[in-house]
Scaffold this motif. Structure first.
Motif, PDB file in Angstrom:
ATOM      1  N   UNK A  99       0.838  -1.200   0.000  1.00  0.00           N
ATOM      2  CA  UNK A  99       0.000   0.000   0.000  1.00  0.00           C
ATOM      3  C   UNK A  99       0.872   1.249   0.000  1.00  0.00           C
ATOM      4  N   UNK A 100       0.400   2.299  -0.668  1.00  0.00           N
ATOM      5  CA  UNK A 100       1.221   3.503  -0.858  1.00  0.00           C
ATOM      6  C   UNK A 100       0.739   4.714  -0.074  1.00  0.00           C
ATOM      7  N   UNK A 101      -0.246   4.527   0.819  1.00  0.00           N
ATOM      8  CA  UNK A 101      -0.701   5.657   1.625  1.00  0.00           C
ATOM      9  C   UNK A 101      -1.312   5.124   2.908  1.00  0.00           C
ATOM     10  N   UNK A 102      -1.890   6.018   3.711  1.00  0.00           N
ATOM     11  CA  UNK A 102      -2.535   5.576   4.951  1.00  0.00           C
ATOM     12  C   UNK A 102      -3.848   4.860   4.670  1.00  0.00           C
ATOM     13  N   UNK A 103      -4.353   4.952   3.442  1.00  0.00           N
ATOM     14  CA  UNK A 103      -5.632   4.343   3.105  1.00  0.00           C
ATOM     15  C   UNK A 103      -5.404   3.041   2.348  1.00  0.00           C
ATOM     16  N   UNK A 104      -5.883   1.945   2.914  1.00  0.00           N
ATOM     17  CA  UNK A 104      -5.818   0.648   2.254  1.00  0.00           C
ATOM     18  C   UNK A 104      -7.233   0.112   2.085  1.00  0.00           C
ATOM     19  N   UNK A 105      -7.387  -0.839   1.194  1.00  0.00           N
ATOM     20  CA  UNK A 105      -8.697  -1.402   0.919  1.00  0.00           C
ATOM     21  C   UNK A 105      -9.250  -2.092   2.169  1.00  0.00           C
ATOM     22  N   UNK A 106     -10.537  -1.880   2.473  1.00  0.00           N
ATOM     23  CA  UNK A 106     -11.136  -2.539   3.637  1.00  0.00           C
ATOM     24  C   UNK A 106     -11.045  -4.058   3.597  1.00  0.00           C
ATOM     25  N   UNK A 107     -10.882  -4.628   2.407  1.00  0.00           N
ATOM     26  CA  UNK A 107     -10.730  -6.078   2.311  1.00  0.00           C
ATOM     27  C   UNK A 107      -9.521  -6.564   3.100  1.00  0.00           C
ATOM     28  N   UNK A 108      -8.561  -5.670   3.334  1.00  0.00           N
ATOM     29  CA  UNK A 108      -7.364  -6.026   4.090  1.00  0.00           C
ATOM     30  C   UNK A 108      -7.347  -5.402   5.484  1.00  0.00           C
TER      31      UNK A 108
END
Length: 265
Positions: A99-108
């Motif tokens: 991941x490249x930011x503080x926001x990652x997909x909720x699936x993870x």
């Protein structure tokens, strides 16, 4: 700003921003050393060289240890490290690495949040009375450093770090009792409703309007740059409830159920 629960609404158009994970799927070498430049330190997903990041982390760690018992901190570090070795699934660690930011997909992030919640560590900065571990700043640093070391995915900040503390500080007892546990467990996924077309950094110019109608507010307007809004079950919004006086004084903070009539994403 005031916090008010919402039981109904008319129209809020929310334009979600895609998660950085979706844009980074094709990049398989993030964080890896370039094959043609083996002497070049790896570039991390946070934009710093590995050696620079570790030097800074070691310096901060030594400075913080001077404030608390090093033995106690070492015990927490070992406990967290053991937990991560045993409980962080490889696929979630890989997601955290990419991941490249503080926001990652909720699936993870949500599966990892549930694992942390079962251990009592989903919100390291929350006080004990609201389900957190009650750690000091230094203890939270040790926890965060170990999570980064093991590439644990960062949890979505909208609920745990943004609206949760606001509810603790300004919410009603009912809001604390009903909303905080669901934020902590990940049962409710939150998004942020601040920016609007024409109102970004200058939020005092926002136009989204909320009118009091008895025991609820009628909200009309639009929000944009709503990161991960397509997953949101609740949204915290800045809305205009008054046009009197300075623009900043007529803004209220509303908690809106995304299933309310009229909400579209």
């Amino acid at each position: 700003p005031r916090i008010s629960a919402i039981s109904s609404g008319r129209r809020i158009d929310i334009n979600p921003m895609p998660a950085p994970w979706a844009r980074a799927k094709a990049k398989t070498s993030i964080g890896a050393r370039p094959a043609s430049h083996k002497s070049t330190p790896a570039v991390t997903t946070r934009g710093m060289r590995e050696d620079e990041m570790m030097d800074i982390a070691d310096f901060i760690h030594r400075a913080l240890e001077a404030r608390e018992n090093p033995t106690a901190l070492a015990a927490i570090r070992d406990e967290v490290r053991t937990f991560l070795k045993e409980s962080l699934p490889p696929e979630l660690a890989e997601a955290g690495r990419r991941v490249t930011s503080v926001f990652a997909d909720p699936a993870f992030t949500l599966p990892w949040q549930r694992i942390l919640h079962a251990r009592g560590w989903a919100a390291a900065h929350w006080p004990v009375e609201h389900g957190g571990p009650g750690w000091s700043e230094v203890q939270r640093y040790v926890f965060a450093a170990e999570c980064a070391r093991f590439n644990a995915p960062s949890l979505a900040p909208m609920g745990l770090r943004m609206v949760g503390p606001c509810i603790m500080g300004y919410g009603t007892d009912e809001q604390k009792r009903t909303l905080l546990p669901r934020i902590l467990s990940g049962e409710d996924y939150w998004c942020q409703g601040y920016s609007e077309p024409g109102s970004g950094s200058d939020l005092a110019s926002l136009k989204c309007k909320a009118e009091r109608r008895g025991d609820y507010y009628l909200v009309n307007g639009q929000k944009t740059w709503t990161t991960l809004g397509q997953y949101g079950e609740w949204i915290f919004c800045l809305v205009r409830t008054s046009n009197e006086g300075k623009p900043q004084t007529g803004i209220s903070f509303l908690l809106i159920d995304m299933k309310s009539p009229g909400v579209t994403v």
